[in-house]
Every structure is written in structure tokens, then in C-alpha cells.
Design a protein around this motif. Structure first.
Motif, short mmCIF file in Angstrom:
data_model
loop_
_atom_site.label_atom_id
_atom_site.label_comp_id
_atom_site.label_asym_id
_atom_site.label_seq_id
_atom_site.Cartn_x
_atom_site.Cartn_y
_atom_site.Cartn_z
N ALA A 53 0.79 -0.99 -0.06
CA ALA A 53 0.05 -0.17 -0.01
C ALA A 53 0.71 1.17 -0.01
CB ALA A 53 -0.99 -0.04 1.14
N ASP A 58 -0.79 4.32 -1.41
CA ASP A 58 -2.24 4.41 -0.88
C ASP A 58 -2.27 4.46 0.81
OD1 ASP A 58 -4.90 4.01 -0.19
OD2 ASP A 58 -5.16 2.41 -1.74
N ASP A 61 -5.57 3.15 2.75
CA ASP A 61 -5.47 1.82 2.80
C ASP A 61 -4.57 1.26 3.72
OD1 ASP A 61 -6.58 -0.85 2.07
OD2 ASP A 61 -4.75 -1.25 0.92
#
Length: 373
Positions: A53, A58, A61
Motif C-alpha cells: 500500500a 495508498d 489503505d
């Protein structure tokens, strides 16, 4: 290195209590492999999917995984406590006939099972930190907790006249438990008040099937290898039980020393997945290859030196931990042979770390199954 020091201090003072104490601690300590089934599943799964992630940038996440992972750490820690109370007696009776060894094993487990439960929570808390490359704070936390353990172990085992009664082997496990509490409290403080890159969302400390599935898919094949180690080592203790408690004590001492020798190389290999995993997710495959090569060189060179020492001077360390010649002889014989596998284990640790970084730990499971056979 500090974990190795702690292990050796434990073995030294327990060894002074006699062969039955050493055999009891070694036999009961084998259940830590079952606990490592859980902690390794959580650690491998969380490090891999959080590092991926982060590699994808990200961070939403990554934070979600972190919070849900803590929930599963809490659940599995409760399972460890309950299972320990329900099944440990049956395990001990299957591998130990000597009553004195059995009693020492039971004494040790008084605090050792709660300590294992703490390890599960601690793993779910710190694994995502390693995934983002944040190892230094937890290095300091581990050093503090290990030094705490080293200081408490001789005090609790032997006691202090007129102040603290000697607790024997249960004192060793109590020292481990209190060091585990210290590590967990320091980790909670750091993650709550000092951590900037990841944040615990209290609303997300709950079940999430998608996160659990992702953790389980990557982590379980790696974690199940420790169930295989538990079965293998349990079979060895069962077979040695037919010969005598001193042989069990010798094997227990040898395996403890062997594990301690392996720890620095394992620490190097444990750094590999987060570095390689982030670069893999970011598409920087040349850096993944470089991580593999450097990790392999470091761990193999380190373990090759250890292998030579164990082969030429097998009794060098065992003689410091026991006064019984039978125990020393069995331990030395074990170390001399098992040391031959150390350089290969450097390759295995590195390969396992790379498979973890790529999110495919099935080869790790196949490798462990072949070794068990």
C-alpha cells in the motif's frame, strides 16, 4: 544481538538449576512455535500488504489495514490464553515422563503463556511500522525490554535474601512477561503520541473480512511453517523422552544456543520484505534484485562463520550453561551437526523474505514441509 543475549542469560541461570529444570523449560518452550504460527501470520501478512500500500502511495489503505490488524491481534491473543490453559497439560504429558521435568515445565508456563499472548498484540501493533521502514524506535524499545529481562531473570530465579524469594524457572518466565509488558506499553505510547505516518483509528478496530483475507492469504503459509517446526521438535522431544531427561535437556540447550546464533541473520532477513515489498509495488524491480543479493551476502557470510565455530568448537558455549557432562555432550553433538546447515539457512531466510515481499509465501510452506519430512 540483544535477543540473543537475553536467551543466553535465561539458559545460563536455568541451567544452574539442574538438568530437569533445563529440560522442563526447553520442552515447554517448544509451544512458542505454535504462538509463532499466529505472530508470523500477522507479521508477514501485515508487513507485506502495508508495504505494498505504501509503495502504491495508498496511505488510506495502509491506515485501514493497521487498525483492523490490531483488532485481530487482540482476538488471537485471547485465543492463545484460552488454548494454553486447555491443551498444554495434554502436550506435556505426551512428551515428558519424568515427574520433576514435568513439574518444572508447568512452573515455567505459569507466566510464559501470558507472555506469548502479549507477543501477539505487540506483533499486530509494530508490524506495519516495519512495513514503512520505521524500525529504529522499536529497536530502542526492544533493547530496553531485553535489558529489563536480563536484569530481572537472575533476581527472580535466585531471589534476594530477606527481600525477594527465589522462584526457580517460573522466575525466568515472569521476567519475560514483565519485559513483554514494558515493550507493549512503550510501543503503545509511541504509536499513539509520536507516530506521524500511520494512525490508529479507534472506529476501525473491528472485524473486516477483506483485510483479514489479505493478511491470511500472505501470512498463513509463512506462519504454518512454525506449526511444522512445533511438530518436528515435539517428535524429537518425544523420541528423546524414551532415552532420558538429560538427553532432552542437552537437545533443549543445544537448540536454544542454535536459535540464538541464528537470530542476527534472521533479523537481517526480516528487514528484506519491507524494503523489497515497497520497491516491488512501486515497480522498481532492479532495487528488489539488489535487496535480494545484499541480504543473501550478509546473512550467508554471518552464518558461515557461525557454522565453522560450531563445528570446530561445539562445546565452547554449552559448558557455560550446564555442569552435567551428559547434557554438555548431547548439546555439543547437536550443535556440531546442526551448524553444518547454517549457511543454507541464510539462503532459506533470504528466499523466504523475498517471497514475502512478492506476496507469495506458498514456496516457503513447501520448503518447510520438505524439511519436516
Amino acid at each position: 544481538i540483544f535477543q540473543t543475549l537475553t536467551n543466553l542469560v535465561d539458559v545460563y541461570f536455568v541451567g544452574k538449576l539442574g538438568g530437569s529444570a533445563l529440560a522442563g523449560v526447553a520442552t515447554s518452550g517448544n509451544i512458542s512455535f505454535i504462538n509463532m504460527l499466529i505472530t508470523q501470520t500477522l507479521f508477514t501478512g501485515l508487513v507485506t500488504i502495508v508495504s505494498h500500500a505504501v509503495g502504491r502511495k495508498d496511505f488510506e489503505d495502509a491506515n485501514k489495514i493497521y487498525s483492523h490488524g490490531i483488532f485481530y491481534g487482540l482476538i488471537f491473543s485471547i485465543i492463545v490464553l484460552i488454548a494454553g490453559e486447555l491443551f498444554i497439560d495434554s502436550y506435556l504429558r505426551s512428551v515428558v515422563d519424568d515427574r520433576e521435568t514435568y513439574l518444572r515445565a508447568k512452573d515455567y508456563l505459569t507466566w510464559f503463556i501470558p507472555f506469548l499472548s502479549l507477543q501477539v498484540i505487540y506483533t499486530s501493533l509494530v508490524a506495519p511500522m516495519y512495513a514503512i521502514g520505521l524500525a529504529k524506535p522499536f529497536l530502542y524499545i526492544n533493547i530496553i525490554s531485553q535489558l529489563f529481562n536480563v536484569c530481572l531473570t537472575p533476581i527472580f530465579i535466585n531471589g534476594i535474601k530477606n527481600y525477594i524469594p527465589g522462584m526457580g524457572v517460573s522466575g525466568a518466565s515472569l521476567a519475560s512477561f514483565l519485559s513483554g509488558v514494558t515493550a507493549l506499553l512503550l510501543a503503545l505510547y509511541y504509536s499513539t503520541f509520536r507516530l506521524k505516518s500511520l494512525k490508529i483509528d479507534l472506529k476501525l478496530i473491528r472485524s473486516n473480512w477483506d483485510v483479514f483475507r489479505r493478511i491470511f492469504k500472505v501470512g498463513f503459509p509463512s506462519g504454518i511453517t512454525f506449526l511444522i517446526y512445533f511438530i518436528t521438535t515435539g517428535a524429537i522431544y518425544w523420541a528423546l523422552n524414551l532415552i532420558g531427561a538429560l538427553q532432552q535437556a542437552g537437545f533443549g540447550l543445544g537448540s536454544k544456543i542454535g536459535e540464538s546464533i541464528l537470530l542476527p541473520a534472521m533479523a537481517i532477513a526480516f528487514a528484506c520484505p519491507s524494503i523489497a515489498g515497497q520497491n516491488y509495488a512501486a515497480g522498481k524491480h532492479e532495487r528488489v534484485k539488489k535487496t535480494f543479493v545484499i541480504t543473501l551476502m550478509m546473512s550467508t557470510i554471518l552464518l558461515s562463520i557461525s557454522s565453522i565455530i560450531c563445528f570446530i568448537f561445539p562445546s565452547w558455549l554449552p559448558k557455560y550453561f550446564s555442569n552435567d557432562l551428559s547434557v554438555i555432550s548431547a548439546s555439543s553433538s547437536y550443535l556440531q551437526y546442526v551448524g553444518l546447515s547454517f549457511p543454507i539457512l541464510g539462503l532459506i531466510f533470504t528466499m523466504n523474505g523475498m517471497f514475502q515481499a512478492l506476496g507469495n509465501t506458498i514456496p516457503t510452506l513447501i520448503s518447510a514441509a520438505i524439511r519436516m519430512v
